[in-house]
Design an enzyme around this catalytic site. Structure first.
Site, PDB file in Angstrom:
ATOM      1  CG  ASP A   1      -1.804   0.254  -1.543  1.00  0.00           C
ATOM      2  OD1 ASP A   1      -0.597   0.552  -1.884  1.00  0.00           O
ATOM      3  OD2 ASP A   1      -2.264  -0.246  -0.596  1.00  0.00           O
TER       4      ASP A   1
ATOM      5  CG  PHE B   1      -2.610  10.849   1.744  1.00  0.00           C
ATOM      6  CD1 PHE B   1      -2.306   9.685   2.519  1.00  0.00           C
ATOM      7  CD2 PHE B   1      -2.188  10.740   0.536  1.00  0.00           C
ATOM      8  CE1 PHE B   1      -1.610   8.453   1.893  1.00  0.00           C
ATOM      9  CE2 PHE B   1      -1.435   9.829  -0.069  1.00  0.00           C
ATOM     10  CZ  PHE B   1      -1.082   8.911   0.728  1.00  0.00           C
TER      11      PHE B   1
END
Length: 269
Positions: free
Chosen positions: A168, A250
């Site tokens: 993140d 992703f």
């Protein structure tokens, strides 16, 4: 005649542990908070995510957690015993998502053990299902806070590498303190790496890539495999994507949005 007031209820650590056991979706699977008794109050780089889980993922947890799952509860961890071999080098991967890349790397390199850490229950189940389907014996799935693992559970020079792929980025300035790759984190990791161990990070968030490069370059005991020259350009200091790191869903999504993916490869000296 007035009754005496009811005394407030005190919840002990033992009570809290009992409550958490009752909250578990899988009684013999990953715990909601494996290090609950530590009662820690600190900034974390992640949010625990239970999420919706498929029947296949749930079945994999029920079938394989006892054999392949690890709770990061602070107890010392014996990696040779965990993997059934004193000769198998073990790489730690923090944040494996749904586990597709982890399984692919494990299948391509059966001579390396992968201790894969995440808090996402569907991802844990998916990686266990993939390991079963592919017949992998070199993957173990760890549930909980990687900081507890690094700080309390591993002996020095026990890891052959560290992988942190697409963590993140915490893009808002007020959240930068939550980023995983920080000087304090690396000070905790580096003593656990044996000489020659590789720290491999990847991100598609350019400001975080620059932050990673700065922090890793300043970390004692780590040397960049692709150092920038004296007249470095912005891309210098980053590594080309190694063939062993699979291109994930992703990552493809990030590339489709025009993001630039940066890899960083540092060696423990």
């Amino acid at each position: 005649m007035s009754s005496s007031p009811t005394p407030p209820t005190t919840v002990t650590v033992t009570d809290r542990a009992d409550i958490l056991v009752k909250q578990r979706r899988f009684p013999n699977g990953p715990a909601p908070d494996p290090a609950a008794s530590r009662e820690e109050h600190r900034i974390r780089s992640f949010h625990a995510r239970r999420g919706r889980i498929t029947q296949a993922q749930a079945a994999a947890i029920d079938a394989h957690w006892d054999a392949w799952g690890v709770e990061l509860d602070g107890s010392p961890l014996d990696l040779p015993a965990l993997f059934g071999s004193a000769d198998l080098p073990v790489v730690l991967e923090i944040g494996f998502g749904m586990g597709d890349a982890t399984a692919a790397m494990a299948a391509a390199d059966p001579a390396t053990g992968i201790l894969a850490v995440d808090v996402h229950t569907p991802g844990q189940g998916n990686l266990l299902a993939l390991a079963d389907r592919l017949g992998l014996t070199n993957v173990r799935v760890a549930n909980g806070d990687a900081v507890v693992l690094l700080r309390d559970m591993l002996p020095p020079a026990s890891l052959a590498g560290l992988r942190v792929y697409f963590p993140d980025p915490w893009p808002k300035a007020k959240h930068h303190k939550r980023r995983l790759i920080q000087p304090d984190f690396l000070a905790m990791v580096t003593p656990l790496l044996r000489p020659g161990a590789v720290v491999h990070c990847a991100t598609d968030w350019e400001p975080y890539a620059e932050h990673m490069l700065e922090v890793l370059s300043a970390a004692p005991g780590l040397v960049n495999q692709y150092p920038a020259g004296p007249n470095s350009r912005p891309a210098e200091g980053f590594a080309p994507r190694p063939d062993f790191r699979p291109l994930t869903k992703f990552e493809r999504q990030g590339l489709a949005k025009g993001h630039v993916v940066r890899d960083l490869l540092f060696t423990r000296v």
